[in-house]
Design a protein around this motif. Structure first.
Motif, short mmCIF file in Angstrom:
data_model
loop_
_atom_site.label_atom_id
_atom_site.label_comp_id
_atom_site.label_asym_id
_atom_site.label_seq_id
_atom_site.Cartn_x
_atom_site.Cartn_y
_atom_site.Cartn_z
N HIS A 270 60.71 16.33 75.77
CA HIS A 270 60.47 15.14 76.58
C HIS A 270 61.17 13.96 75.96
O HIS A 270 61.01 13.69 74.76
CB HIS A 270 58.96 14.84 76.68
N ASP A 271 61.98 13.26 76.75
CA ASP A 271 62.66 12.06 76.29
C ASP A 271 62.05 10.87 77.03
O ASP A 271 62.26 10.71 78.24
CB ASP A 271 64.16 12.15 76.56
N SER A 272 61.28 10.07 76.33
CA SER A 272 60.54 8.99 76.98
C SER A 272 61.47 7.92 77.56
O SER A 272 61.14 7.29 78.57
CB SER A 272 59.56 8.35 75.99
N GLY B 17 62.92 9.78 80.76
CA GLY B 17 61.97 10.53 81.56
C GLY B 17 62.26 12.01 81.65
O GLY B 17 61.57 12.75 82.38
N LEU B 18 63.25 12.47 80.91
CA LEU B 18 63.61 13.89 80.94
C LEU B 18 62.46 14.77 80.46
O LEU B 18 61.88 14.53 79.39
CB LEU B 18 64.84 14.15 80.07
N LYS B 19 62.13 15.78 81.25
CA LYS B 19 61.19 16.83 80.85
C LYS B 19 61.89 18.16 81.09
O LYS B 19 62.25 18.47 82.23
CB LYS B 19 59.89 16.74 81.64
N ALA B 20 62.09 18.92 80.02
CA ALA B 20 62.88 20.14 80.14
C ALA B 20 62.32 21.24 79.24
O ALA B 20 61.59 20.98 78.28
CB ALA B 20 64.34 19.87 79.76
N GLN C 275 72.59 13.14 79.09
CA GLN C 275 72.91 13.06 77.66
C GLN C 275 71.70 13.46 76.82
O GLN C 275 71.84 14.12 75.78
CB GLN C 275 73.38 11.65 77.31
N ALA C 276 70.51 13.07 77.26
CA ALA C 276 69.30 13.48 76.56
C ALA C 276 69.17 15.00 76.61
O ALA C 276 68.76 15.64 75.62
CB ALA C 276 68.08 12.83 77.20
N MET C 277 69.54 15.61 77.73
CA MET C 277 69.53 17.07 77.83
C MET C 277 70.51 17.66 76.84
O MET C 277 70.25 18.71 76.23
CB MET C 277 69.86 17.50 79.26
#
Length: 350
Positions: A19-21, A24-27, A97-99
């Motif tokens: 989770h990247d706050s 909002g990424l949830k993977a 990029q967070a992914m």
């Protein structure tokens, strides 16, 4: 319920949540097996109802990639990633990029690529954070298109090859006049429809999005069908090319086709349905065998000494592999998915 008790957990080597706050990424990334090499599998973005649904999908998909690589004779393992969210609304460059940072945390044991909801541009954003990305560029294309890195042309060609071989096996016929119902008119379904049309097939198409349907109707003379009716049409072939579990306890009794051969992953809601299809005289082309064109494409794009012809020749082997599956299934009176599983396990098990 923990991951270990999940009904789709099958000795997976690594399952991680991220989770990247800020974005909002949830993977979730799942690695199933790396006996044949580092795992490779696309990244899928979908508006899952909840994290449990996403976990079920990534566990099933990653396992399928292990079997797919083995059946395609590739020195690769099986992995997959899923992102929870609507790809038409919830992603941007920072999000992807967070992914990429999530993928990088696996230190090369997982290589990501394109899947539903993800574009080449998205992968290029991922690639700014990790080198463990496939499909950001390409040299070869089996359908004469400009190579972009999108494996959809190869996936579609592989399904076409497999469907054609299955029709020959079951109906002792070419594709001229054969009725095919395609569920899903995305990148793969549309290209499959084009190839089938060129061979004289009669097409019926359905999708939850209208764009591809209008093109198929105009260009291929396809008949548009409501999504809830596509699997029950009196056709020769059903080609699931959308999300998984199209063949389930509710849809099975209404299927009138003699063949199921499509691009979707995890077409059977549960493995036992393969035997139910077998008992009803319906020939099922195991999904991870017939849709292996995409992973074969990614393998060849990494080779500077390959070519369009070499890529095509490798994908053409899908027809031969299916013939072996069908022959063994008939000899042993077993479902085709059981036979395909046994062949794959012979190849990747240690």
């Amino acid at each position: 319920m923990s991951v270990f008790e999940h009904p789709e957990f099958d000795s997976h080597e690594h399952v991680a949540f991220f989770h990247d706050s800020a974005t909002g990424l949830k993977a979730i990334i799942a690695i199933h097996n790396t006996n044949l090499g580092p795992s490779l599998g696309g990244c899928r973005m979908w508006p899952y109802l909840n994290s449990a649904e996403a976990l079920t999908d990534v566990l099933r998909l990653s396992k399928g990639m292990t079997y797919k690589a083995a059946m395609a004779n590739l020195q690769q393992g099986g992995g997959k990633s899923v992102i929870i969210g609507d790809p038409r609304q919830h992603k941007n460059e920072a999000f992807m990029q967070a992914m990429g940072r999530f993928v990088e945390s696996f230190n090369g044991q997982y290589v990501t690529a394109e899947d539903s909801g993800i574009t080449v541009a998205d992968l290029q954003a991922v690639a700014t954070q990790t080198q463990h990305v496939a499909g950001t560029h390409a040299l070869y294309n089996v359908l004469g298109e400009t190579p972009t890195g999108n494996p959809a042309p190869s996936t579609a060609y592989g399904v076409f090859v497999g469907l054609k071989q299955t029709v020959k096996h079951v109906l002792n016929s070419n594709l001229n006049g054969v009725k095919v119902a395609i569920q899903g008119m995305g990148h793969v379904g549309y290209r499959l429809a084009k190839q089938l049309h060129e061979e004289g097939a009669e097409l019926y198409v359905a999708d939850i999005f209208p764009e591809g349907l209008a093109k198929a109707e105009q260009e291929f003379g396809a008949k548009i069908v409501a999504p809830e009716d596509i699997l029950s049409l009196p056709v020769d072939v059903i080609a699931p090319c959308a999300m998984g579990s199209a063949i389930n306890d509710e849809s099975l009794p209404d299927i009138r086709a003699k063949i199921i051969a499509g691009a979707a992953n995890n077409q059977l809601a549960r493995e036992e349905l393969g035997q139910a299809l077998h008992q009803r005289g319906i020939c099922y082309a195991p999904d991870y065998v017939i849709n292996a064109g995409g992973i074969i494409d990614i393998y060849h794009q990494k080779k500077s000494d390959s070519s369009d012809d070499a890529l095509r020749a490798h994908i053409d082997q899908i027809g031969d592999t299916l013939s072996e599956v069908y022959q063994r299934a008939e000899e042993q009176s077993l479902a085709t998915n059981i036979i395909a599983n046994r062949i794959a396990e012979e190849r990747f098990s240690k």
